[in-house]
Design an enzyme around this catalytic site. Structure first.
Site, PDB file in Angstrom:
ATOM      1  N   ARG A 142      41.717  62.444 -42.813  1.00  0.00           N
ATOM      2  CA  ARG A 142      40.626  62.956 -42.210  1.00  0.00           C
ATOM      3  C   ARG A 142      39.852  61.961 -41.330  1.00  0.00           C
ATOM      4  O   ARG A 142      39.559  60.794 -41.779  1.00  0.00           O
ATOM      5  CB  ARG A 142      39.757  63.721 -43.075  1.00  0.00           C
ATOM      6  CG  ARG A 142      40.476  64.941 -43.844  1.00  0.00           C
ATOM      7  CD  ARG A 142      39.302  65.674 -44.575  1.00  0.00           C
ATOM      8  NE  ARG A 142      39.866  67.016 -44.957  1.00  0.00           N
ATOM      9  CZ  ARG A 142      40.386  67.210 -46.200  1.00  0.00           C
ATOM     10  NH1 ARG A 142      40.634  66.124 -46.996  1.00  0.00           N
ATOM     11  NH2 ARG A 142      40.942  68.485 -46.679  1.00  0.00           N
ATOM     12  N   HIS A 157       4.647  77.604 -10.607  1.00  0.00           N
ATOM     13  CA  HIS A 157       3.563  78.740 -10.942  1.00  0.00           C
ATOM     14  C   HIS A 157       4.316  79.409 -12.159  1.00  0.00           C
ATOM     15  O   HIS A 157       3.805  79.774 -13.140  1.00  0.00           O
ATOM     16  CB  HIS A 157       3.035  79.316  -9.782  1.00  0.00           C
ATOM     17  CG  HIS A 157       2.251  80.602 -10.231  1.00  0.00           C
ATOM     18  ND1 HIS A 157       2.908  81.742 -10.464  1.00  0.00           N
ATOM     19  CD2 HIS A 157       0.778  80.721 -10.278  1.00  0.00           C
ATOM     20  CE1 HIS A 157       1.583  82.622 -10.786  1.00  0.00           C
ATOM     21  NE2 HIS A 157       0.608  82.036 -10.638  1.00  0.00           N
ATOM     22  N   ARG A 208      -8.222  78.515 -17.348  1.00  0.00           N
ATOM     23  CA  ARG A 208      -7.926  78.480 -15.614  1.00  0.00           C
ATOM     24  C   ARG A 208      -8.605  79.912 -15.390  1.00  0.00           C
ATOM     25  O   ARG A 208      -7.903  81.083 -15.324  1.00  0.00           O
ATOM     26  CB  ARG A 208      -6.657  78.530 -15.305  1.00  0.00           C
ATOM     27  CG  ARG A 208      -5.857  77.173 -15.645  1.00  0.00           C
ATOM     28  CD  ARG A 208      -4.622  77.131 -15.620  1.00  0.00           C
ATOM     29  NE  ARG A 208      -4.068  77.836 -16.796  1.00  0.00           N
ATOM     30  CZ  ARG A 208      -2.777  77.317 -17.452  1.00  0.00           C
ATOM     31  NH1 ARG A 208      -2.056  76.441 -16.882  1.00  0.00           N
ATOM     32  NH2 ARG A 208      -2.272  78.131 -18.167  1.00  0.00           N
ATOM     33  N   ARG A 226     -12.348  75.681 -17.025  1.00  0.00           N
ATOM     34  CA  ARG A 226     -12.250  74.979 -15.728  1.00  0.00           C
ATOM     35  C   ARG A 226     -12.907  75.865 -14.627  1.00  0.00           C
ATOM     36  O   ARG A 226     -12.279  77.155 -14.378  1.00  0.00           O
ATOM     37  CB  ARG A 226     -10.685  74.686 -15.318  1.00  0.00           C
ATOM     38  CG  ARG A 226     -10.525  73.851 -14.160  1.00  0.00           C
ATOM     39  CD  ARG A 226      -9.167  73.375 -13.792  1.00  0.00           C
ATOM     40  NE  ARG A 226      -8.442  74.728 -13.299  1.00  0.00           N
ATOM     41  CZ  ARG A 226      -7.080  74.753 -13.163  1.00  0.00           C
ATOM     42  NH1 ARG A 226      -6.502  73.412 -13.314  1.00  0.00           N
ATOM     43  NH2 ARG A 226      -6.351  75.815 -12.641  1.00  0.00           N
ATOM     44  N   GLU A 251      -7.280  64.472 -12.036  1.00  0.00           N
ATOM     45  CA  GLU A 251      -5.793  64.922 -11.430  1.00  0.00           C
ATOM     46  C   GLU A 251      -5.649  64.300 -10.026  1.00  0.00           C
ATOM     47  O   GLU A 251      -4.714  64.734  -9.614  1.00  0.00           O
ATOM     48  CB  GLU A 251      -5.747  66.293 -11.614  1.00  0.00           C
ATOM     49  CG  GLU A 251      -6.961  67.002 -10.771  1.00  0.00           C
ATOM     50  CD  GLU A 251      -6.669  68.622 -10.932  1.00  0.00           C
ATOM     51  OE1 GLU A 251      -5.781  69.199 -11.167  1.00  0.00           O
ATOM     52  OE2 GLU A 251      -7.938  69.321 -10.924  1.00  0.00           O
ATOM     53  N   GLY A 253      -5.021  66.057 -15.838  1.00  0.00           N
ATOM     54  CA  GLY A 253      -4.169  67.123 -15.610  1.00  0.00           C
ATOM     55  C   GLY A 253      -3.146  66.271 -14.894  1.00  0.00           C
ATOM     56  O   GLY A 253      -2.792  66.165 -13.846  1.00  0.00           O
ATOM     57  N   THR A 254      -1.926  66.416 -15.862  1.00  0.00           N
ATOM     58  CA  THR A 254      -0.886  65.413 -15.347  1.00  0.00           C
ATOM     59  C   THR A 254       0.060  66.119 -14.466  1.00  0.00           C
ATOM     60  O   THR A 254       0.889  65.505 -14.027  1.00  0.00           O
ATOM     61  CB  THR A 254       0.052  65.005 -16.796  1.00  0.00           C
ATOM     62  OG1 THR A 254       0.195  66.261 -17.704  1.00  0.00           O
ATOM     63  CG2 THR A 254      -0.741  64.162 -17.499  1.00  0.00           C
ATOM     64  N   ASN A 255       0.011  67.439 -14.361  1.00  0.00           N
ATOM     65  CA  ASN A 255       0.830  68.207 -13.388  1.00  0.00           C
ATOM     66  C   ASN A 255       0.361  67.601 -11.909  1.00  0.00           C
ATOM     67  O   ASN A 255       1.319  67.120 -11.342  1.00  0.00           O
ATOM     68  CB  ASN A 255       0.768  69.559 -13.636  1.00  0.00           C
ATOM     69  CG  ASN A 255       1.099  70.175 -14.896  1.00  0.00           C
ATOM     70  OD1 ASN A 255       1.727  69.691 -15.593  1.00  0.00           O
ATOM     71  ND2 ASN A 255       0.729  71.323 -15.313  1.00  0.00           N
ATOM     72  N   ASP A 256      -0.683  67.969 -11.559  1.00  0.00           N
ATOM     73  CA  ASP A 256      -1.066  67.615 -10.148  1.00  0.00           C
ATOM     74  C   ASP A 256      -1.237  65.979 -10.120  1.00  0.00           C
ATOM     75  O   ASP A 256      -0.942  65.745  -9.089  1.00  0.00           O
ATOM     76  CB  ASP A 256      -2.538  68.028  -9.757  1.00  0.00           C
ATOM     77  CG  ASP A 256      -2.465  69.408  -9.323  1.00  0.00           C
ATOM     78  OD1 ASP A 256      -1.450  69.879  -8.836  1.00  0.00           O
ATOM     79  OD2 ASP A 256      -3.583  70.269  -9.148  1.00  0.00           O
ATOM     80  N   CYS A 290      -3.977  67.713 -20.395  1.00  0.00           N
ATOM     81  CA  CYS A 290      -3.867  69.266 -20.449  1.00  0.00           C
ATOM     82  C   CYS A 290      -2.774  69.790 -19.431  1.00  0.00           C
ATOM     83  O   CYS A 290      -2.752  70.916 -19.083  1.00  0.00           O
ATOM     84  CB  CYS A 290      -5.168  70.104 -20.155  1.00  0.00           C
ATOM     85  SG  CYS A 290      -5.866  69.515 -18.441  1.00  0.00           S
TER      86      CYS A 290
END
Length: 863
Positions: A90, A438, A545, A601, A728, A749-752, A814
């Protein structure tokens, strides 16, 4: 050509002094990284004094030399076993998930053994064993075509004679009779199969390193065929789907290996069962011993194990023990029970669950065994699965929901105008977008299954249809399933597994919370979001938001009136209609959160998002405002921007149209006063978005302070609040010291910030990101996994400069990165106070943070 290895070289006689070919005893040198998990587990079973057949293990290095053409003196290996014994080989890889070549049974079977076994166990069983071995050896070792045995009928002596003849004809040599030759060829074949290109690519896809090694174990067989009660099977003490205690498995009389799992109708129950015969009745002593052995393995190996066993004339043999495969919900039940039984510690239980696996507990999932008719696929943006009828507009989704029918909202990409449709839908599918688009962000916030960026399908919105990757057309009203966990779009309905958050889940998460050292809040825009956040034990709201509150029908008209107002007085009049609605929103949030922090915000999006884009919508607006259509279209055109996401939005809008922020500040403070009357003490946190300069903060702060003073005077009530900034933009990170002088908290704000740092549109990057990752431009989509080098450098600068100017400033992130384990590790190292993520990802973040803290404790135990 094979070259024999002499004794004293790499492959020697098995023994305690030979690490390459080792007889497995309780003291033999055996580790998972050198001999594989199966070999190490068998040694553990030997140490438990279980009835394990005699076994020899070949190390990774030995198998590698076999693949290179070296042949060991296998007679030394054979000398460790009874000369009349049959053997099996095996695979033993470091991780069982990496796979390996299939096991080969009955090695050593030849004419002489066949004659002997005919006397001992009967001609039928002996012939069956020999015939099986010939076929296995021919296909897996000699690499002959399996179809050559199709014309052989039956399993008796005539079939055996025919099989030997076919082998000799196809292989152009007699079937090998020497057990040493058989074993050598089998070992070499399995070694080469492991190092072949196809096998290597398959295991690399499962996460195995390029140089992953394979060990082999050679074990004396218990036949499972013959007189008395003989057979084989598997047993475990837990249900692999639920994790609850339950003896499960299968047993098949007169069988070998794992034949009992092949779905054979002759398999019987393990425990007594009114539906049919059982092993407990056929071999009560063996069954009782099996249960004892399984319980001992659970306690000593500290894991739920599956036993592979063989019974030979009533005698029990344990061939192997493997970790029970399990669903995510079963895994949680298992570790909690092990901890509660004192077998493992609570800390170890916390470390054993993969944070991402919690998503399967929080959402409905497609059942693992459910057939999948895949129409297309995209980015798995929000986990969970849902089935519904196709709709293409938010209005259609709301109408469908009003009739009590589930629907899937399909859009090229969603916008804030689609919020109500998304609330009504069971799932969302978009052609465009990425992990922070979005649809993805709102989907995760709502716990709504969502697949974005499904560009391999054709979206025909005007025709109300989509076309699958294989050319099939699905129209509005047709039923599809969205699997947001895998990113797949499926035809029709499929079997689902419901989400379950029970006492086991809550107990486990309490253990995690006891270990973590960073806060976890939730992004919550509505009372429903807040309730979800509280349900998942978020430590407050880190991002509310407020713009999402304006898209309700009764609020959209006043907002549009405000946009079309000719002067300050008219704008204030329009906003007066929105004020009580906003106040009610904030009051409800404060009630739900019961004194926990709520970070609000202020208004962020550009105003054009609130205006209709179609001619019909513009006519309706003109009628509502009693204006000529031409005035409406001119106003809309005047608000248009080349790049609205970098235009007049956020603090820029708050400074140029300050009445909006004045109204929001008043709504927050009046709700704070009202909540206090109800016994809810709240210190609201007001966050200013898209800041780039300290003067922006000064201007907004002055107006917010003026509103606060007015409300205190009007209401005769004292209250406090905290004002901070959403960092941001790259400049805000670089000037964090100046900004922190006027802000009590900085929320990154790590997205923007990622979007602006890279110069990438987060909604459009999905079109080429997979190719960038494939070619190594980026190691991962930066909107999916925080870029700790580039964006991270800006974050570190912001932290250092912000804390230098104001040592007690509260720091957080955030963005959607906040629930990712690597991002949380970065935040802990950089000195952030908390992270804030979508409500349904809060448990994932809590567990990831706990595991990071525990890892630190293990590395630095004195700390």
């Amino acid at each position: 050509m094979l070259r024999a290895i002499s004794r004293g070289a790499a492959v020697q006689k098995p023994g305690p002094d030979n690490p390459d070919v080792t007889l497995i005893t309780s003291t033999s040198p055996m580790t998972t990284p050198t001999h594989g998990g199966r070999a190490k587990c068998l040694q553990r079973l030997v140490r438990l004094d279980l009835p394990v057949p005699r076994t020899v293990a070949l190390s990774f290095d030995t198998v590698h030399t076999l693949a290179g053409g070296y042949l060991p003196d296998v007679r030394d290996v054979l000398s460790e076993f009874d000369e009349n014994a049959l053997l099996c080989v095996r695979p033993s890889s470091e991780d069982p998930d990496w796979g390996g070549p299939g096991a080969v049974l009955n090695i050593g079977m030849n004419a002489e053994k066949h004659a002997d076994l005919c006397t001992r166990i009967g001609e039928t069983a002996a012939t069956d064993i020999y015939l099986r071995f010939i076929q296995t050896y021919a296909v897996d070792v000699a690499r002959l075509d399996a179809e050559m045995f199709d014309d052989i009928d039956g399993t008796g002596p005539a079939a055996l004679k025919a099989a030997l003849a076919v082998y000799e004809d196809e292989a152009e040599e007699p079937f090998p009779q020497d057990p040493a030759v058989q074993l050598a060829e089998i070992l070499r074949s399995m070694a080469r199969a492991w190092e072949g290109t196809t096998a290597r690519l398959l295991r690399q896809a499962k996460g195995a390193p390029v140089d992953a090694g394979l060990g082999l174990v050679v074990q004396q067989m218990a036949l499972g065929l013959g007189s008395g009660e003989c057979g084989s099977g598997v047993l475990q003490l837990v249900n692999p789907s639920t994790g609850l205690p339950q003896i499960t498995g299968r047993y098949l009389s007169q069988s070998q290996g794992r034949e009992a799992l092949d779905g054979d109708t002759a398999s019987i129950f393990l425990e007594k069962d009114p539906r049919g015969p059982s092993l407990e009745e056929l071999a009560p002593e063996a069954f009782a011993a099996l249960k004892e052995h399984a319980a001992l393995m659970r306690a000593r190996l500290r894991e739920e194990m599956q036993i592979e066993f063989t019974i030979e004339d009533g005698a029990l043999h344990i061939l192997d023990g493997v970790r029970v495969e399990r669903s995510a919900r079963a895994a949680l039940k298992i570790v909690v029970r092990l901890a509660e039984d004192g077998i493992i510690s609570k800390q170890e239980a916390v470390m054993r669950i993969e944070p991402r696996a919690l998503s399967e507990l929080l959402h409905r999932q497609v059942a693992a065994n459910s057939p999948r008719d895949i129409l297309g696929f995209g980015i798995a943006a929000s986990p969970g699965a849902a089935t519904g009828k196709i709709v293409f507009t938010s209005e259609a989704a709301q109408a469908m929901a009003a009739r009590g029918e589930a629907c899937v909202l399909i859009r090229r990409e969603t916008s804030p105008e689609d919020i109500r449709g998304m609330h009504a839908a069971a799932a969302v599918l978009t052609e465009r977008g990425g992990m922070t688009s979005h649809a993805a962000v709102i989907g995760r916030g709502l716990g709504l299954p969502c697949v974005v960026g499904a560009a391999n399908m054709r979206f025909q919105a005007k025709r109300r249809s989509i076309v699958s990757v294989d050319g099939r057309t699905f129209r509005e009203g047709d039923e599809i399933t969205i699997d947001g966990t895998s990113g797949q779009v499926l035809a029709g309905s499929v079997e689902m597994i419901e989400a379950t958050l029970d006492d086991t889940f809550r107990t486990f998460m309490s253990w995690a919370d006891a270990e973590r050292d960073i806060g976890v809040r939730a992004n919550a825009d509505t009372p429903a979001d807040a309730k979800t956040a509280l349900h998942f034990r978020a430590q407050g709201i880190g991002l509310c938001r407020t713009e999402h509150m304006f898209f309700e029908a009764e609020r959209l008209t006043p907002m549009r009136e405000m946009i079309f107002a000719r002067d300050v007085k008219d704008r204030q009049a329009a906003l007066e209609l929105v004020l009580p609605m906003q106040r009610a929103d904030f009051l409800e949030l404060f009630r739900i959160m019961q004194g926990q922090p709520v970070c609000i915000r202020l208004f962020d999006p550009p105003l054009h998002e609130f205006l209709p884009t179609t001619r019909a919508g513009q006519r309706e607006l003109a009628e509502a405002l009693d204006l000529p259509v031409s005035d409406v279209t001119r106003r809309i055109e005047s608000l248009s921007e080349y790049n609205p996401m970098l235009g007049m939005r956020g603090v820029r809008l708050g400074i140029t149209v300050p009445e909006i922020y004045d109204m929001q500040a008043r709504a927050i403070f009046e709700a704070t006063v009202e909540a206090a009357k109800e016994g809810v003490t709240i210190v609201p946190e007001i966050m200013v978005p898209l800041v780039s300069a300290k003067r922006e903060v000064e201007l907004v702060r002055a107006r917010v302070e003026a509103v606060a003073a007015a409300v205190r005077a009007e209401k005769g009530a004292a209250f406090s609040y905290r004002l901070g900034v959403m960092v941001e933009t790259p400049r805000a990170c670089l000037r964090a010291g100046d900004i922190a002088e006027h802000a009590q908290f900085l929320s990154f704000g790590t997205n923007d910030l990622t979007q602006m740092t890279y110069g990438l549109s987060r909604d459009d990057a999905g079109r080429f990101m997979s190719e960038y990752v494939r070619q190594g431009v980026f190691t991962e989509d930066p909107f999916h996994m925080l870029d700790t080098e580039g964006v991270g450098e800006l974050l570190r600068l912001g932290v250092v400069r912000g804390r230098t100017a104001r040592p007690n400033v509260v720091l957080s992130i955030c963005g959607e990165h906040a629930a990712d384990a690597d991002s949380i590790a970065f935040c802990r190292e950089a000195g952030f106070d908390y992270v804030s993520c979508s409500p349904f990802r809060v448990p994932v973040a809590r567990l990831a943070a706990a595991q990071l803290a525990l890892t630190d404790k293990m590395q630095y135990p004195s700390a």
